[in-house]
Enzyme design. Structure first.
Site, PDB file in Angstrom:
ATOM      1  N   TYR A  40      44.272  32.508  40.164  1.00 38.92           N
ATOM      2  CA  TYR A  40      43.670  32.039  38.902  1.00 38.92           C
ATOM      3  C   TYR A  40      42.691  33.071  38.357  1.00 38.92           C
ATOM      4  O   TYR A  40      42.553  33.235  37.148  1.00 38.92           O
ATOM      5  CB  TYR A  40      43.015  30.662  39.098  1.00 38.92           C
ATOM      6  CG  TYR A  40      44.031  29.548  38.971  1.00 38.92           C
ATOM      7  CD1 TYR A  40      44.690  29.048  40.091  1.00 38.92           C
ATOM      8  CD2 TYR A  40      44.390  29.053  37.724  1.00 38.92           C
ATOM      9  CE1 TYR A  40      45.668  28.078  39.963  1.00 38.92           C
ATOM     10  CE2 TYR A  40      45.363  28.073  37.582  1.00 38.92           C
ATOM     11  CZ  TYR A  40      46.005  27.589  38.707  1.00 38.92           C
ATOM     12  OH  TYR A  40      46.984  26.640  38.577  1.00 38.92           O
ATOM     13  N   ASN A  93      46.603  24.880  26.382  1.00 42.60           N
ATOM     14  CA  ASN A  93      46.318  26.229  26.870  1.00 42.60           C
ATOM     15  C   ASN A  93      44.935  26.300  27.499  1.00 42.60           C
ATOM     16  O   ASN A  93      44.036  25.566  27.117  1.00 42.60           O
ATOM     17  CB  ASN A  93      46.431  27.248  25.721  1.00 42.60           C
ATOM     18  CG  ASN A  93      47.842  27.279  25.135  1.00 42.60           C
ATOM     19  OD1 ASN A  93      48.791  26.831  25.780  1.00 42.60           O
ATOM     20  ND2 ASN A  93      47.972  27.767  23.914  1.00 42.60           N
ATOM     21  N   VAL A  94      44.824  27.202  28.458  1.00 36.94           N
ATOM     22  CA  VAL A  94      43.578  27.336  29.236  1.00 36.94           C
ATOM     23  C   VAL A  94      42.943  28.719  29.006  1.00 36.94           C
ATOM     24  O   VAL A  94      42.038  29.116  29.721  1.00 36.94           O
ATOM     25  CB  VAL A  94      43.865  27.115  30.743  1.00 36.94           C
ATOM     26  CG1 VAL A  94      44.257  25.664  31.000  1.00 36.94           C
ATOM     27  CG2 VAL A  94      44.949  28.059  31.262  1.00 36.94           C
ATOM     28  N   ASP A  95      43.419  29.396  27.928  1.00 41.60           N
ATOM     29  CA  ASP A  95      42.989  30.787  27.702  1.00 41.60           C
ATOM     30  C   ASP A  95      41.812  30.918  26.731  1.00 41.60           C
ATOM     31  O   ASP A  95      41.284  32.007  26.534  1.00 41.60           O
ATOM     32  CB  ASP A  95      44.196  31.615  27.196  1.00 41.60           C
ATOM     33  CG  ASP A  95      44.828  31.008  25.928  1.00 41.60           C
ATOM     34  OD1 ASP A  95      46.053  31.108  25.766  1.00 41.60           O
ATOM     35  OD2 ASP A  95      44.098  30.412  25.104  1.00 41.60           O
ATOM     36  N   HIS A 105      43.992  20.629  29.303  1.00 39.88           N
ATOM     37  CA  HIS A 105      44.253  21.073  30.676  1.00 39.88           C
ATOM     38  C   HIS A 105      43.147  21.964  31.224  1.00 39.88           C
ATOM     39  O   HIS A 105      43.378  22.736  32.142  1.00 39.88           O
ATOM     40  CB  HIS A 105      45.596  21.827  30.743  1.00 39.88           C
ATOM     41  CG  HIS A 105      46.766  20.937  30.442  1.00 39.88           C
ATOM     42  ND1 HIS A 105      48.029  21.398  30.208  1.00 39.88           N
ATOM     43  CD2 HIS A 105      46.857  19.585  30.321  1.00 39.88           C
ATOM     44  CE1 HIS A 105      48.853  20.387  29.963  1.00 39.88           C
ATOM     45  NE2 HIS A 105      48.166  19.274  30.021  1.00 39.88           N
ATOM     46  N   GLY A 135      54.521  25.755  19.734  1.00 38.35           N
ATOM     47  CA  GLY A 135      54.681  26.544  20.955  1.00 38.35           C
ATOM     48  C   GLY A 135      54.565  25.759  22.235  1.00 38.35           C
ATOM     49  O   GLY A 135      54.014  26.258  23.220  1.00 38.35           O
ATOM     50  N   SER A 170      56.937  23.296  25.009  1.00 42.74           N
ATOM     51  CA  SER A 170      58.289  22.833  25.349  1.00 42.74           C
ATOM     52  C   SER A 170      58.342  21.307  25.349  1.00 42.74           C
ATOM     53  O   SER A 170      59.411  20.715  25.431  1.00 42.74           O
ATOM     54  CB  SER A 170      58.668  23.378  26.735  1.00 42.74           C
ATOM     55  OG  SER A 170      57.676  22.996  27.686  1.00 42.74           O
ATOM     56  N   ASN A 196      58.460  26.436  16.793  1.00 43.33           N
ATOM     57  CA  ASN A 196      58.838  26.931  18.118  1.00 43.33           C
ATOM     58  C   ASN A 196      59.931  27.973  17.938  1.00 43.33           C
ATOM     59  O   ASN A 196      60.634  27.978  16.935  1.00 43.33           O
ATOM     60  CB  ASN A 196      59.333  25.755  18.987  1.00 43.33           C
ATOM     61  CG  ASN A 196      59.319  26.121  20.461  1.00 43.33           C
ATOM     62  OD1 ASN A 196      59.994  27.058  20.870  1.00 43.33           O
ATOM     63  ND2 ASN A 196      58.533  25.413  21.246  1.00 43.33           N
TER      64      ASN A 196
HETATM   65  N1  APR Z   1      56.161  31.294  18.992  1.00 43.31           N
HETATM   66  C1  APR Z   1      56.452  29.973  19.093  1.00 43.31           C
HETATM   67  N2  APR Z   1      56.899  29.383  20.233  1.00 43.31           N
HETATM   68  C2  APR Z   1      57.054  30.189  21.303  1.00 43.31           C
HETATM   69  C3  APR Z   1      56.757  31.570  21.289  1.00 43.31           C
HETATM   70  C4  APR Z   1      56.303  32.118  20.061  1.00 43.31           C
HETATM   71  N3  APR Z   1      56.000  33.416  19.938  1.00 43.31           N
HETATM   72  N4  APR Z   1      57.021  32.083  22.526  1.00 43.31           N
HETATM   73  C5  APR Z   1      57.446  31.052  23.287  1.00 43.31           C
HETATM   74  N5  APR Z   1      57.471  29.910  22.554  1.00 43.31           N
HETATM   75  C6  APR Z   1      57.813  28.558  22.975  1.00 43.31           C
HETATM   76  C7  APR Z   1      58.920  28.451  23.986  1.00 43.31           C
HETATM   77  O1  APR Z   1      60.178  28.353  23.316  1.00 43.31           O
HETATM   78  C8  APR Z   1      58.562  27.130  24.684  1.00 43.31           C
HETATM   79  O2  APR Z   1      59.117  26.021  24.004  1.00 43.31           O
HETATM   80  O3  APR Z   1      56.663  28.061  23.630  1.00 43.31           O
HETATM   81  C9  APR Z   1      57.048  27.057  24.550  1.00 43.31           C
HETATM   82  C10 APR Z   1      56.332  27.325  25.866  1.00 43.31           C
HETATM   83  O4  APR Z   1      56.672  26.275  26.743  1.00 43.31           O
HETATM   84  P1  APR Z   1      56.026  26.254  28.206  1.00 43.31           P
HETATM   85  O5  APR Z   1      56.139  27.619  28.805  1.00 43.31           O
HETATM   86  O6  APR Z   1      56.610  25.079  28.902  1.00 43.31           O
HETATM   87  O7  APR Z   1      54.469  26.038  27.942  1.00 43.31           O
HETATM   88  P2  APR Z   1      53.759  24.668  27.597  1.00 43.31           P
HETATM   89  O8  APR Z   1      54.649  23.783  26.773  1.00 43.31           O
HETATM   90  O9  APR Z   1      52.430  25.004  27.032  1.00 43.31           O
HETATM   91  O10 APR Z   1      53.560  24.002  29.057  1.00 43.31           O
HETATM   92  C11 APR Z   1      52.831  22.788  29.113  1.00 43.31           C
HETATM   93  O11 APR Z   1      52.919  22.914  31.531  1.00 43.31           O
HETATM   94  O12 APR Z   1      52.777  24.217  33.429  1.00 43.31           O
HETATM   95  C12 APR Z   1      52.109  23.306  32.634  1.00 43.31           C
HETATM   96  O13 APR Z   1      49.798  23.146  32.450  1.00 43.31           O
HETATM   97  C13 APR Z   1      50.865  23.952  32.076  1.00 43.31           C
HETATM   98  O14 APR Z   1      49.850  23.609  29.920  1.00 43.31           O
HETATM   99  C14 APR Z   1      51.066  23.906  30.577  1.00 43.31           C
HETATM  100  C15 APR Z   1      52.069  22.773  30.408  1.00 43.31           C
END
Ligand code: APR
Length: 271
Positions: free
Chosen positions: A68, A107-109, A124, A214, A216, A240
């Site tokens: 982390y 997001n945690v950033d 989160h 952004g 999933s 997305n």
């Molecule tokens: N612009 C728009 N969407 C994008 C881009 C971009 N440049 N790049 C990637 N994506 C989309 C991908 O298509 C995907 O649908 O962002 C999404 C990222 O999905 P994840 O990687 O699953 O991230 P997230 O949805 O934030 O995950 C949720 O899961 O692991 C846990 O705690 C963690 O907060 C996180 C949670």
């Protein structure tokens, strides 16, 4: 066309309300890896069960803390992108018009805050906050310098305890291990974040806007806010790179990079 009309109406009057939910995709343009992108996602390289659960931390606190802290240092080296900044402009527009705006982020950033977003709910937690697992005391670690051993393993000088770096598990003598201030799989979300999110989504009405960017849409409760927004008659929009678990249910699904689409969208709305 029609979407812009709807967005203009939602951002025009006193009663307008916009709630935004963001995920890792909004920070991808800043160089922060997402979680589930096939090749570059963190979970394609690392096993979340070995790093992002309370059990993993109990088993090897130094390994989890190092991982982390590596992510903490990485996001400190990243800059907010155009997508973050477009959401700041949208928030400013809403507030200027007397409307309401709330940004829920998974997001945690802390890039939203660094871009200038004010009403941010961190569902989160954050990589920049470390917490004593016993006392709950939080330490803000937002410096680029290497973290001293303290933020994740505290030297307990008074009681002469050795640093338990690398030791297995547990806390000692009333002092807890310092752990990352993020929500791990299997943990509850921070109460105040859930309350703020429920309040924001719960107050959406006909004609308001819920914008998902952004994410999933597979991790709950965050993924459930879209359904709640629809139940309340809000217009739902998704930005997305590709269609997601949420796409079939939204009114508008805008495919593209959020660092490009959001700027154009807000530009249009501001007219
Ligand atoms: N612009 C728009 N969407 C994008 C881009 C971009 N440049 N790049 C990637 N994506 C989309 C991908 O298509 C995907 O649908 O962002 C999404 C990222 O999905 P994840 O990687 O699953 O991230 P997230 O949805 O934030 O995950 C949720 O899961 O692991 C846990 O705690 C963690 O907060 C996180 C949670």
């Amino acid at each position: 066309g029609r979407l812009i009309e709807v967005l203009r109406r939602a951002t025009s009057g006193r009663r307008g309300k916009v709630v935004v939910l963001t995920g890792a995709g909004v920070s991808a343009g800043s160089g922060v890896p997402t979680f589930r992108d096939a090749l570059t996602g963190l979970w394609a390289k690392y096993d979340p069960m070995a790093l992002a659960t309370p059990g993993a931390f109990a088993k090897d606190p130094a390994l989890v803390s190092e991982w982390y802290d590596m992510r903490r240092m990485m996001v400190l080296g990243c800059e907010p992108n155009e997508g973050h900044r477009a959401l700041v402009r949208l928030e400013d527009l809403m507030k200027k018009k007397g409307g309401a705006f709330c940004l829920l982020t998974q997001n945690v950033d802390r890039l939203h805050q660094r871009a200038g977003s004010e009403t941010v709910v961190e569902l989160h937690g954050s990589l920049l906050v470390w917490r004593d697992e016993l006392t709950g005391e939080e330490v803000l670690c937002d410096g680029k310098e290497n973290l001293p051993s303290y933020p994740w393993i505290r030297e307990d000088e008074e009681k002469g305890h050795e640093s338990n770096r690398g030791s297995k598990g547990g806390s000692r003598g009333g002092m807890g291990m310092m752990r990352p201030g993020v929500v791990w799989f299997g943990e509850m979300l921070p109460e105040e974040a859930v309350r703020a999110a429920d309040e924001a989504v719960g107050s959406l009405e006909e004609g308001d806007v819920f914008l998902s960017v952004g994410t999933s849409g597979v991790v709950y409760p965050a993924a459930g806010y879209m359904d709640e927004a629809k139940r309340r008659g809000a217009v739902t929009v998704e930005v997305n790179l590709e269609r997601t678990a949420l796409s079939d249910g939204v009114d508008w699904c805008l495919l593209g990079r959020s660092e490009e689409v959001l700027g154009a969208l807000v530009e249009e709305v501001m007219g």
